[in-house]
Scaffold this motif. Structure first.
Motif, PDB file in Angstrom:
ATOM      1  N   GLU A 177      41.517  47.438  33.155  1.00  0.00           N
ATOM      2  CA  GLU A 177      41.597  48.825  33.605  1.00  0.00           C
ATOM      3  C   GLU A 177      42.076  49.689  32.444  1.00  0.00           C
ATOM      4  OE1 GLU A 177      43.529  51.159  37.441  1.00  0.00           O
ATOM      5  OE2 GLU A 177      44.707  49.633  36.412  1.00  0.00           O
TER       6      GLU A 177
ATOM      7  N   TYR B 286      44.559  59.378  40.454  1.00  0.00           N
ATOM      8  CA  TYR B 286      44.960  59.466  41.860  1.00  0.00           C
ATOM      9  C   TYR B 286      44.390  60.782  42.376  1.00  0.00           C
ATOM     10  CZ  TYR B 286      47.990  55.405  41.577  1.00  0.00           C
ATOM     11  OH  TYR B 286      48.457  54.123  41.430  1.00  0.00           O
TER      12      TYR B 286
ATOM     13  N   SER C 240      40.113  53.528  39.660  1.00  0.00           N
ATOM     14  CA  SER C 240      40.336  52.768  38.427  1.00  0.00           C
ATOM     15  C   SER C 240      39.077  52.780  37.580  1.00  0.00           C
ATOM     16  CB  SER C 240      40.718  51.324  38.753  1.00  0.00           C
ATOM     17  OG  SER C 240      41.928  51.275  39.480  1.00  0.00           O
TER      18      SER C 240
ATOM     19  N   GLY D 194      39.998  52.501  45.188  1.00  0.00           N
ATOM     20  CA  GLY D 194      40.872  51.539  45.850  1.00  0.00           C
ATOM     21  C   GLY D 194      40.518  51.360  47.316  1.00  0.00           C
TER      22      GLY D 194
ATOM     23  N   ILE E  68      37.207  50.820  34.828  1.00  0.00           N
ATOM     24  CA  ILE E  68      37.266  49.420  34.419  1.00  0.00           C
ATOM     25  C   ILE E  68      36.137  49.113  33.440  1.00  0.00           C
ATOM     26  CG2 ILE E  68      37.066  47.026  35.237  1.00  0.00           C
ATOM     27  CD1 ILE E  68      38.362  47.966  37.847  1.00  0.00           C
TER      28      ILE E  68
ATOM     29  N   LEU F  39      48.997  50.450  34.017  1.00  0.00           N
ATOM     30  CA  LEU F  39      47.653  49.978  34.338  1.00  0.00           C
ATOM     31  C   LEU F  39      47.627  48.461  34.521  1.00  0.00           C
ATOM     32  CD1 LEU F  39      45.544  52.091  31.806  1.00  0.00           C
ATOM     33  CD2 LEU F  39      46.061  52.619  34.188  1.00  0.00           C
ATOM     34  N   ASP F  40      46.563  48.001  35.179  1.00  0.00           N
ATOM     35  CA  ASP F  40      46.351  46.569  35.386  1.00  0.00           C
ATOM     36  C   ASP F  40      45.567  46.026  34.199  1.00  0.00           C
ATOM     37  OD1 ASP F  40      45.901  44.019  36.230  1.00  0.00           O
ATOM     38  OD2 ASP F  40      44.905  44.549  38.106  1.00  0.00           O
TER      39      ASP F  40
ATOM     40  N   PRO G  74      43.297  56.023  44.786  1.00  0.00           N
ATOM     41  CA  PRO G  74      43.315  55.580  43.388  1.00  0.00           C
ATOM     42  C   PRO G  74      41.902  55.242  42.923  1.00  0.00           C
ATOM     43  CG  PRO G  74      44.136  53.841  44.824  1.00  0.00           C
ATOM     44  CD  PRO G  74      43.824  55.016  45.706  1.00  0.00           C
TER      45      PRO G  74
ATOM     46  N   TYR H 272      41.952  53.279  32.592  1.00  0.00           N
ATOM     47  CA  TYR H 272      42.408  54.591  33.065  1.00  0.00           C
ATOM     48  C   TYR H 272      42.483  54.532  34.581  1.00  0.00           C
ATOM     49  CZ  TYR H 272      43.240  59.403  31.429  1.00  0.00           C
ATOM     50  OH  TYR H 272      43.827  60.578  31.036  1.00  0.00           O
ATOM     51  N   ARG H 273      43.404  55.297  35.162  1.00  0.00           N
ATOM     52  CA  ARG H 273      43.494  55.341  36.625  1.00  0.00           C
ATOM     53  C   ARG H 273      43.842  56.744  37.090  1.00  0.00           C
ATOM     54  NH1 ARG H 273      48.010  51.951  39.387  1.00  0.00           N
ATOM     55  NH2 ARG H 273      47.027  50.270  38.182  1.00  0.00           N
TER      56      ARG H 273
ATOM     57  N   GLY I 185      33.791  53.347  37.691  1.00  0.00           N
ATOM     58  CA  GLY I 185      34.923  53.750  38.516  1.00  0.00           C
ATOM     59  C   GLY I 185      34.980  52.952  39.807  1.00  0.00           C
ATOM     60  N   LYS I 186      36.141  52.429  40.121  1.00  0.00           N
ATOM     61  CA  LYS I 186      36.319  51.622  41.327  1.00  0.00           C
ATOM     62  C   LYS I 186      37.369  52.285  42.214  1.00  0.00           C
ATOM     63  CE  LYS I 186      37.689  46.999  42.899  1.00  0.00           C
ATOM     64  NZ  LYS I 186      38.198  45.668  42.494  1.00  0.00           N
TER      65      LYS I 186
END
Length: 517
Positions: free
Chosen positions: A372, A377, A390, A61, A392, A366-367, A388, A374-375, A58-59
């Motif tokens: 990515e 918020y 992400s 933002g 990854i 998604l990017d 956010p 899943y994302r 998980g990253k």
């Protein structure tokens, strides 16, 4: 000398006994080790399973990609209070004198203006909001004022407060706690109220077309299978139900005595259900069920001893399950398979900031270039912050990863409301993410024009006067009647003016006619 020799003999005898005992103990231990290692039934090696999602991380933002200064609601209702699509982010806010939520363009990050416009047409607290999966600017909301409303957000976001909804749907006699859009039809909306009823709304005519009345307590959550032909509900009466929504028939029902169900989610096309809840010892627990046989869960697994509700999120494309606890900052994720052990733990995202709710970005938002999958918020109430997060998959290659992004449910409805109500089922229209997100055609949501009248479903008038149970309900009913009286007085005033104008015109005609003769 004789006594000294006796002592020596005794010492030697004791030493020999100890040596014999040690040898026997070592032999027994060696046998046990051999049995444990070489037995076909047992293995000392842990069972590892290769998975391309084992290293998902998980990253969070950066600060410039977060939304700051958001007055997130402090309501204790067990919902996410957040809804996201590829264009807008909607969040229920704290407000006085009614319910409201804000709609922010996803690209408009940073600190929010304190006078940012809101959607504020409800007379009670907003309890749930959901974006239409096929129209980027259509959002539904439900409230304590017993209404469900559908709003059309202008392109680019709000420029002033919005008070007029496209549709105002009245049919529940108590507050409405949960709403869900149908997964394949753009004009079918489900709502569950504290009157223990689920209403199915046909937005092409703006009226309820079916009432599901099989629950004996408050409905906690709803979930659809892939084509929307089945509805699963969890209820406060400790029962899990699988319902055929068009007929209202209960196909399967489970009485969860050992596992108190809170949330339920369909696991795509696996014909499985997953529920989160609490065990009899009040530990947080998940359970896996066969949708065609709810007599016993396939498996149950304790998670931890915390008291916050567990929100389940399932990604049908990657077969990954995310578990996020309300009030704690952790998100655990698992991989689900059709074979034992069914649930494979992958990793855990940890954060010190507690989450009130989570919104999920659809797949087409998604990017893909950053792998990515899943994302989230995340709503952090104490800081007024939306972060956010992400998920990854670490890959070295910059090319499109076919195995991570199979064909996924797109933004085109598979059915009209009338087709689905007539009994037709179709799988979602799929789209590829390889060329980026491109809407195949620009659909336009058209709201029906209708007059106020009684709402009759299954021979029952849903808008008949129901005696209030609490002081809040009495106040809401009072304010609704005051609004109705004010509207009627305005209509009477307009009609009185029109009558006076017509009388003057008639007198003028009478005065003019004798001269003409």
């Amino acid at each position: 000398m004789h006594s000294c020799g006796g002592v020596t003999n005794k010492r030697k005898h004791l030493e020999s006994n100890v040596t014999t005992s040690l040898l026997m103990f070592c032999k027994i231990k060696l046998k046990l080790i051999c049995i444990f290692v070489y037995s076909p039934q047992m293995s000392w090696r842990p069972t590892y399973r290769s998975s391309k999602f084992r290293n998902v991380y998980g990253k969070v933002g950066n600060r410039e990609h977060c939304f700051d200064g958001v007055p997130i609601t402090k309501n204790v209702h067990d919902n996410h209070f957040c809804a996201v699509n590829s264009t807008f982010l909607a969040v229920v806010t704290e407000s006085a004198g009614g319910g409201s939520f804000i709609v922010i363009p996803v690209s408009q990050c940073g600190r929010l203006d304190s006078h940012y416009p809101k959607v504020c047409g409800h007379q009670g607290n907003v309890l749930d909001i959901k974006w239409n999966p096929f129209f980027e600017n259509i959002i539904a909301s439900c409230s304590e004022d017993t209404s469900v409303r559908v709003w059309e957000i202008p392109e680019g976001g709000l420029r002033r407060n919005m008070t007029e909804a496209v549709l105002e749907l009245y049919g529940h006699s108590r507050r409405v706690g949960v709403i869900e859009w149908h997964p394949t039809s753009s004009a079918i909306l489900f709502s569950a109220g504290y009157d223990y009823k689920v209403l199915i709304w046909n937005l092409e005519i703006g009226e309820p077309v079916k009432m599901i009345d099989c629950h004996t307590d408050v409905i906690l959550s709803m979930s659809f299978n892939t084509d929307g032909s089945l509805l699963a509900t969890s209820c406060k009466d400790k029962k899990l139900r699988v319902i055929e929504p068009r007929s209202g028939a209960v196909l399967q029902q489970a009485s969860c005595k050992n596992h108190r169900v809170n949330r339920v989610v369909f696991l795509g096309n696996m014909k499985r259900l997953l529920t989160t809840g609490f065990s009899r010892w009040n530990t947080r627990q998940i359970a896996l069920w066969d949708q065609e046989d709810l007599s016993m869960p396939i498996m149950e697994e304790d998670i931890d001893g915390l008291s916050g509700l567990l929100f389940p999120f399932y990604d049908a494309d990657t077969h990954m399950l995310y578990l996020a606890g309300k009030g704690d900052g952790n998100i655990r994720y698992f991989e689900i398979t059709t074979e034992k052990p069914f649930l494979q733990y992958l990793m855990e995202f940890r954060s010190p900031a507690p989450q009130k709710g989570l919104g999920v970005m659809p797949k087409h938002g998604l990017d893909v270039g950053a792998c990515e999958v899943y994302r989230f918020y995340k709503l952090v109430t104490l800081k007024g912050l939306i972060e956010p997060i992400s998920m990854i998959v670490p890959r070295r290659s910059d090319t499109y990863q076919e195995d991570l992004y199979p064909m996924t449910a797109g933004t085109e409805p598979a059915l009209s409301a009338s087709e689905w109500l007539s009994g037709i089922n179709r799988d979602p229209v799929l789209m590829s993410l390889k060329e980026g997100y491109q809407r195949p055609n620009q659909l336009v949501f058209k709201a029906p024009v209708k007059e106020k009248k009684s709402v009759v479903v299954n021979g029952i008038d849903l808008l008949e006067n129901v005696p209030p149970r609490t002081e809040n309900e009495l106040l809401r009913m009072f304010f609704r009647q005051q609004d109705e009286l004010r509207r009627l007085k305005e209509e009477l005033t307009i009609k009185d003016v029109r009558i006076r104008q017509l009388e003057l015109e008639l007198n003028n005609l009478k005065n003019v006619s004798p001269n003409n003769v």
